[in-house]
Design a protein around this motif. Structure first.
Motif, PDB file in Angstrom:
ATOM      1  N   ILE A  58    -123.123  41.157   0.938  1.00  6.02           N
ATOM      2  CA  ILE A  58    -122.934  39.525   0.168  1.00  6.02           C
ATOM      3  C   ILE A  58    -121.137  39.139   0.103  1.00  6.02           C
ATOM      4  O   ILE A  58    -120.620  40.236   0.088  1.00  6.02           O
ATOM      5  CB  ILE A  58    -123.353  40.500  -1.076  1.00  6.02           C
ATOM      6  CG1 ILE A  58    -124.612  40.379  -0.931  1.00  6.02           C
ATOM      7  CG2 ILE A  58    -123.146  38.527  -2.163  1.00  6.02           C
ATOM      8  CD1 ILE A  58    -125.362  40.968  -2.493  1.00  6.02           C
ATOM      9  N   TYR A  59    -121.050  37.746   0.532  1.00 12.46           N
ATOM     10  CA  TYR A  59    -120.201  37.456   0.168  1.00 12.46           C
ATOM     11  C   TYR A  59    -120.095  35.692  -0.039  1.00 12.46           C
ATOM     12  O   TYR A  59    -120.954  35.466   0.247  1.00 12.46           O
ATOM     13  CB  TYR A  59    -119.118  37.581   1.927  1.00 12.46           C
ATOM     14  CG  TYR A  59    -119.731  37.032   2.798  1.00 12.46           C
ATOM     15  CD1 TYR A  59    -119.448  35.784   3.754  1.00 12.46           C
ATOM     16  CD2 TYR A  59    -120.888  37.846   3.206  1.00 12.46           C
ATOM     17  CE1 TYR A  59    -120.563  35.411   4.540  1.00 12.46           C
ATOM     18  CE2 TYR A  59    -121.236  37.748   5.062  1.00 12.46           C
ATOM     19  CZ  TYR A  59    -121.139  36.162   4.919  1.00 12.46           C
ATOM     20  OH  TYR A  59    -121.767  35.680   6.324  1.00 12.46           O
ATOM     21  N   LYS A  60    -118.538  36.008  -0.627  1.00  8.01           N
ATOM     22  CA  LYS A  60    -118.783  34.130  -0.784  1.00  8.01           C
ATOM     23  C   LYS A  60    -117.734  33.017   0.966  1.00  8.01           C
ATOM     24  O   LYS A  60    -117.067  34.307   1.839  1.00  8.01           O
ATOM     25  CB  LYS A  60    -117.951  33.491  -1.514  1.00  8.01           C
ATOM     26  CG  LYS A  60    -117.772  33.782  -2.115  1.00  8.01           C
ATOM     27  CD  LYS A  60    -119.135  32.830  -3.292  1.00  8.01           C
ATOM     28  CE  LYS A  60    -119.554  32.817  -4.949  1.00  8.01           C
ATOM     29  NZ  LYS A  60    -120.415  31.701  -4.974  1.00  8.01           N
ATOM     30  N   ASP A  61    -118.586  32.349   1.459  1.00  9.24           N
ATOM     31  CA  ASP A  61    -118.286  31.697   2.592  1.00  9.24           C
ATOM     32  C   ASP A  61    -116.815  30.530   2.467  1.00  9.24           C
ATOM     33  O   ASP A  61    -116.857  29.920   1.522  1.00  9.24           O
ATOM     34  CB  ASP A  61    -119.473  30.901   3.606  1.00  9.24           C
ATOM     35  CG  ASP A  61    -120.200  29.895   3.591  1.00  9.24           C
ATOM     36  OD1 ASP A  61    -119.347  29.319   1.744  1.00  9.24           O
ATOM     37  OD2 ASP A  61    -120.923  29.245   3.413  1.00  9.24           O
ATOM     38  N   ASN A  65    -120.333  28.792  -0.603  1.00 11.91           N
ATOM     39  CA  ASN A  65    -121.921  29.592  -0.809  1.00 11.91           C
ATOM     40  C   ASN A  65    -121.744  30.996  -1.045  1.00 11.91           C
ATOM     41  O   ASN A  65    -120.489  31.354  -0.317  1.00 11.91           O
ATOM     42  CB  ASN A  65    -122.733  29.122   0.481  1.00 11.91           C
ATOM     43  CG  ASN A  65    -122.180  27.511   0.431  1.00 11.91           C
ATOM     44  OD1 ASN A  65    -123.648  26.838  -0.008  1.00 11.91           O
ATOM     45  ND2 ASN A  65    -122.008  26.527   1.810  1.00 11.91           N
ATOM     46  N   THR A  66    -122.656  31.527  -1.518  1.00 12.79           N
ATOM     47  CA  THR A  66    -123.051  33.070  -1.873  1.00 12.79           C
ATOM     48  C   THR A  66    -123.723  33.112  -0.332  1.00 12.79           C
ATOM     49  O   THR A  66    -125.135  32.463  -0.281  1.00 12.79           O
ATOM     50  CB  THR A  66    -124.070  33.798  -2.922  1.00 12.79           C
ATOM     51  OG1 THR A  66    -123.020  32.896  -4.078  1.00 12.79           O
ATOM     52  CG2 THR A  66    -123.836  34.427  -3.000  1.00 12.79           C
ATOM     53  N   VAL A  67    -123.706  33.542   0.370  1.00 11.29           N
ATOM     54  CA  VAL A  67    -124.225  34.685   1.648  1.00 11.29           C
ATOM     55  C   VAL A  67    -124.211  36.167   1.566  1.00 11.29           C
ATOM     56  O   VAL A  67    -123.780  36.803   1.068  1.00 11.29           O
ATOM     57  CB  VAL A  67    -123.077  33.814   3.037  1.00 11.29           C
ATOM     58  CG1 VAL A  67    -123.944  34.881   4.011  1.00 11.29           C
ATOM     59  CG2 VAL A  67    -123.207  32.738   2.726  1.00 11.29           C
ATOM     60  N   GLU A  69    -126.269  38.619   4.012  1.00 17.00           N
ATOM     61  CA  GLU A  69    -126.469  38.969   5.431  1.00 17.00           C
ATOM     62  C   GLU A  69    -127.048  40.871   6.017  1.00 17.00           C
ATOM     63  O   GLU A  69    -126.642  41.122   5.592  1.00 17.00           O
ATOM     64  CB  GLU A  69    -125.447  39.426   6.249  1.00 17.00           C
ATOM     65  CG  GLU A  69    -125.290  39.031   8.084  1.00 17.00           C
ATOM     66  CD  GLU A  69    -123.830  37.775   8.809  1.00 17.00           C
ATOM     67  OE1 GLU A  69    -123.808  37.142   8.488  1.00 17.00           O
ATOM     68  OE2 GLU A  69    -122.699  38.540   8.476  1.00 17.00           O
ATOM     69  N   PHE A 198    -130.296  35.574   7.841  1.00 18.59           N
ATOM     70  CA  PHE A 198    -128.585  35.289   6.649  1.00 18.59           C
ATOM     71  C   PHE A 198    -129.373  34.693   5.487  1.00 18.59           C
ATOM     72  O   PHE A 198    -130.310  33.599   6.119  1.00 18.59           O
ATOM     73  CB  PHE A 198    -127.969  34.912   6.992  1.00 18.59           C
ATOM     74  CG  PHE A 198    -127.639  34.197   7.569  1.00 18.59           C
ATOM     75  CD1 PHE A 198    -127.650  32.845   7.313  1.00 18.59           C
ATOM     76  CD2 PHE A 198    -127.658  33.455   8.866  1.00 18.59           C
ATOM     77  CE1 PHE A 198    -127.633  31.616   7.376  1.00 18.59           C
ATOM     78  CE2 PHE A 198    -127.757  32.307   9.297  1.00 18.59           C
ATOM     79  CZ  PHE A 198    -127.429  31.059   8.579  1.00 18.59           C
ATOM     80  N   LYS A 200    -128.180  31.977   2.114  1.00 15.66           N
ATOM     81  CA  LYS A 200    -126.797  31.534   1.422  1.00 15.66           C
ATOM     82  C   LYS A 200    -127.342  30.143   0.489  1.00 15.66           C
ATOM     83  O   LYS A 200    -128.668  30.040   0.523  1.00 15.66           O
ATOM     84  CB  LYS A 200    -125.893  31.334   2.743  1.00 15.66           C
ATOM     85  CG  LYS A 200    -126.309  29.843   3.458  1.00 15.66           C
ATOM     86  CD  LYS A 200    -125.164  29.383   4.555  1.00 15.66           C
ATOM     87  CE  LYS A 200    -124.942  28.133   5.306  1.00 15.66           C
ATOM     88  NZ  LYS A 200    -123.968  28.423   5.586  1.00 15.66           N
ATOM     89  N   SER A 201    -127.056  30.171  -1.209  1.00 17.08           N
ATOM     90  CA  SER A 201    -127.264  28.949  -1.343  1.00 17.08           C
ATOM     91  C   SER A 201    -125.692  28.666  -2.360  1.00 17.08           C
ATOM     92  O   SER A 201    -124.677  29.585  -2.043  1.00 17.08           O
ATOM     93  CB  SER A 201    -128.055  29.444  -2.155  1.00 17.08           C
ATOM     94  OG  SER A 201    -128.321  28.201  -3.103  1.00 17.08           O
ATOM     95  N   THR A 207    -128.196  35.828  -6.673  1.00 12.80           N
ATOM     96  CA  THR A 207    -127.570  36.515  -5.783  1.00 12.80           C
ATOM     97  C   THR A 207    -128.865  37.095  -5.303  1.00 12.80           C
ATOM     98  O   THR A 207    -130.098  37.752  -5.935  1.00 12.80           O
ATOM     99  CB  THR A 207    -126.466  37.781  -6.675  1.00 12.80           C
ATOM    100  OG1 THR A 207    -125.625  36.861  -7.554  1.00 12.80           O
ATOM    101  CG2 THR A 207    -126.454  38.327  -5.939  1.00 12.80           C
TER     102      THR A 207
END
Length: 269
Positions: A58-61, A65-67, A69, A198, A200-201, A207
């Motif tokens: 889980i990470y921020k792009d 966005n919360t991603v 993967e 993945f 994301k939002s 989360t």
């Protein structure tokens, strides 16, 4: 004796050498195909080992966005039944032939600081029920961005317990209406040589708590094979230039004919 001489003539012919080269080339292609299949099977095995032991990253792009993967399984449906019964059950519940399937559980947490900064509309209307009982109809709207929002409507019931001094009692609060819009993006990508899924939002506080997926091995899915399969047998007529080797019975020698041709193909590689 004539047959032996004819065989020896064929062997000495340059066209025989060409035929040998062609056969060697075809054999080499066959060996290469077998090696490629072995490499593909090794890659698939490594993919499934990572998928079985991997957890969702889980990470921020760069767009905030919360991603989430995760590497997915690549299995036939029969293999999936043994490896992951939960995913297998979900696959069998779908209509049609499944190519890939992903599941996720999303958790929403928003604290006071976040809620206070994004509230866009808060209002209330007092309704008198009787001399001591009142109802407050309220609404609160949260706008997170141009796409994501939440709208809440509700009522709070209170009554006067004493007029001197004036005191109130909270009897009940109920949520009567909620409208939410959440933008989610699902996809698949190859990351570091592994096939990943993945989600994301941009919705704040959302989360993924779990994420898993499977890509049904296309080599075991007849429907995917039909979509991808190239027709080989009886592919119809074709026009072009052909080089045709042959044996001239009258001249007792090999020869090659070059020229335009109209052919009906029985088999294409």
């Amino acid at each position: 004796m004539k047959i032996l001489n004819w065989i020896w003539t064929v062997i000495k012919s340059k066209y025989f050498a060409y035929a040998v080269v062609v056969l060697i080339t075809l054999f080499a292609f066959g060996q290469c195909k077998s090696k490629q299949d072995a490499i593909a099977e090794k890659t698939k095995t490594e993919q499934n080992l990572v998928a079985a032991n991997d957890t969702a990253k889980i990470y921020k792009d760069k767009y905030d966005n919360t991603v989430a993967e995760k590497t997915v399984l690549i299995l036939s449906e029969k293999e999936l039944k043994k490896k992951n019964k939960d995913l297998y059950d979900k696959v069998t519940q779908q209509n049609g032939s499944i190519i890939s399937l992903s599941t996720t559980i999303l958790q929403l947490k928003q604290d006071t600081t976040l809620l206070r900064t994004k509230i866009r509309n808060m209002s209330g209307e007092i309704v008198v029920l009787d001399s001591t009982h009142f109802k407050v109809n309220w609404k609160m709207d949260y706008v997170w961005d141009s796409t994501n929002y939440d709208k809440y409507r509700g009522s709070t019931f209170i009554n006067i317990t004493s007029k001197n001094p004036l005191t109130f009692k909270h009897n009940n609060t109920e949520l009567t209406y909620r409208e939410s819009q959440i933008d989610l993006t699902f996809g698949e990508a190859v990351v570091d040589g592994k096939y990943n899924v993945f989600v994301k939002s941009a919705y704040p506080g959302l989360t993924p708590k779990s994420l898993q997926g499977v890509f049904i091995d296309p080599n075991t899915n007849n429907n995917i094979k039909k979509l991808m399969k190239k027709q080989h047998w009886f592919t119809g007529f074709s026009v072009g230039v052909s080089v045709t080797p042959g044996y001239d019975l009258l001249g007792n020698k090999f020869g090659i004919t070059v020229g335009p041709s109209l052919t009906w193909n029985m088999f294409n590689w």
